[in-house]
Design an enzyme around this catalytic site. Structure first.
Site, PDB file in Angstrom:
ATOM      1  N   HIS A   4       0.913  -1.090   0.115  1.00 20.00           N
ATOM      2  CA  HIS A   4       0.039  -0.066   0.087  1.00 20.00           C
ATOM      3  C   HIS A   4       0.958   1.269   0.014  1.00 20.00           C
ATOM      4  O   HIS A   4       0.835   2.223  -0.751  1.00 20.00           O
ATOM      5  CB  HIS A   4      -0.853  -0.065   1.218  1.00 20.00           C
ATOM      6  CG  HIS A   4      -1.856   1.024   1.147  1.00 20.00           C
ATOM      7  ND1 HIS A   4      -2.962   1.142   1.990  1.00 20.00           N
ATOM      8  CD2 HIS A   4      -2.173   2.166   0.493  1.00 20.00           C
ATOM      9  CE1 HIS A   4      -3.714   2.207   1.770  1.00 20.00           C
ATOM     10  NE2 HIS A   4      -3.144   2.810   0.738  1.00 20.00           N
ATOM     11  N   GLU A  11       0.587   7.980  -3.827  1.00 18.61           N
ATOM     12  CA  GLU A  11       1.475   7.435  -2.488  1.00 18.61           C
ATOM     13  C   GLU A  11       2.658   8.343  -2.418  1.00 18.61           C
ATOM     14  O   GLU A  11       2.649   8.939  -1.354  1.00 18.61           O
ATOM     15  CB  GLU A  11       1.795   5.907  -2.492  1.00 18.61           C
ATOM     16  CG  GLU A  11       0.589   5.147  -2.514  1.00 18.61           C
ATOM     17  CD  GLU A  11      -0.062   5.251  -1.101  1.00 18.61           C
ATOM     18  OE1 GLU A  11       0.855   5.227  -0.158  1.00 18.61           O
ATOM     19  OE2 GLU A  11      -1.090   5.427  -0.860  1.00 18.61           O
ATOM     20  N   HIS A  36       2.045  11.038   0.716  1.00 19.19           N
ATOM     21  CA  HIS A  36       3.103  10.855   1.805  1.00 19.19           C
ATOM     22  C   HIS A  36       4.500  10.957   1.638  1.00 19.19           C
ATOM     23  O   HIS A  36       5.321  11.262   2.750  1.00 19.19           O
ATOM     24  CB  HIS A  36       3.055   9.360   2.420  1.00 19.19           C
ATOM     25  CG  HIS A  36       1.314   8.698   2.377  1.00 19.19           C
ATOM     26  ND1 HIS A  36       0.375   9.080   3.407  1.00 19.19           N
ATOM     27  CD2 HIS A  36       0.412   8.123   1.633  1.00 19.19           C
ATOM     28  CE1 HIS A  36      -0.625   8.779   3.513  1.00 19.19           C
ATOM     29  NE2 HIS A  36      -0.733   8.093   2.184  1.00 19.19           N
TER      30      HIS A  36
END
Length: 268
Positions: free
Chosen positions: A83, A143, A147
């Site tokens: 993930h 992602e 992040h």
């Protein structure tokens, strides 16, 4: 949990995972660049110090998150998939989308151009988007932007002089893949006699006990209803995300799976 300089710090459990990481940590140097940071300095979340190129803050509680998708099925039938790698703040809060100017696109092209084609090949097998949610490329871009841009140790100013544009993102993806390879969740569960099944149910405590027996630390488990579909492995970091030591710790809080009746469904 123990208090350290006013912060709550999960205790690192001893076990086979920690032992396999030279007793306490995981160090994987990427091939592309070096941070120049020591790996003997303070751990993230050990103080209220501001983030630098060699001390990850405020997002020093790092989660390597994995999916188990069965509807639709994604990834190999004998492996969880990636993930992401998330920099939570030490109190469990978090920031996202920290630098829109570095929301890179064409991650595949970026990795290939900077000599990380082997990382890309692995991602194409183990870092997959739900087809209903978009392409793998869109997932990787999300992602990184959400992040990856929030790590203090991945700021462009932290890179060696002359580094190409996007080198910090390449280092991020290389490190996510390297760390994921040390966390064989499927293998650890099956080693403990827990296998995917459409009928067998488990308690939360039995699943985490099995994983602790293999990894030496307790992860957080998340479910879709009663179906296990996500796991969070937690770390503190000594040095830079690029090439620092990721020290495994037990999850500071339980995931959202129920206490009992949990199914780990097979990928068919």
């Amino acid at each position: 949990m123990v208090a350290l300089n006013g912060l709550l710090k999960p205790v690192v459990a001893a076990g086979s995972f920690a032992a396999s990481l030279n007793g306490s940590s995981f160090n994987q140097r990427t091939e592309s660049i070096s941070s120049g940071c020591s790996t003997t300095g303070p751990l993230s979340c050990s103080s209220n110090a501001k983030g630098t190129c060699c001390f990850e803050a405020p997002g020093g509680l790092i989660l390597q998150t994995q999916f188990w998708d069965t509807n639709p099925e994604t990834g190999p039938t004998n492996s969880w998939t990636i993930h992401g790698l998330w920099p939570d703040n030490c109190d469990g809060s978090f920031s996202e989308n920290c630098d829109p100017s570095r929301d890179y696109t064409d991650i595949s092209g970026l990795l290939t151009a900077q000599g990380a084609s082997s990382t890309l090949s692995f991602m194409e097998q183990f870092w997959l988007n739900d087809p209903d949610d978009g392409s793998n490329e869109e997932f990787w871009e999300h992602e990184w932007a959400t992040h990856g841009t929030c790590y203090s140790t991945l700021q462009p100013s932290c890179l060696p002089e002359g580094s190409p544009k996007g080198a910090e993102a390449v280092a991020f993806f290389e490190q996510v893949v390297s760390l994921f390879k040390t966390l064989p969740t499927f293998e650890w569960l099956t080693n403990q006699g827990i296998n995917p099944s459409s009928s067998t149910t488990h308690t939360y405590s039995a699943l985490t006990a099995a994983l602790e027996a293999e990894a030496g630390v307790i992860p957080a488990l998340n479910c879709d209803g009663s179906d296990l579909n996500e796991i969070y492995w937690y770390f503190h970091l000594r040095g830079s995300v690029i090439d620092g030591d990721f020290v495994p710790i037990s999850a500071p809080e339980k995931g959202d799976c129920p206490s009992n009746g949990i199914k780990w469904l097979p990928k068919n």
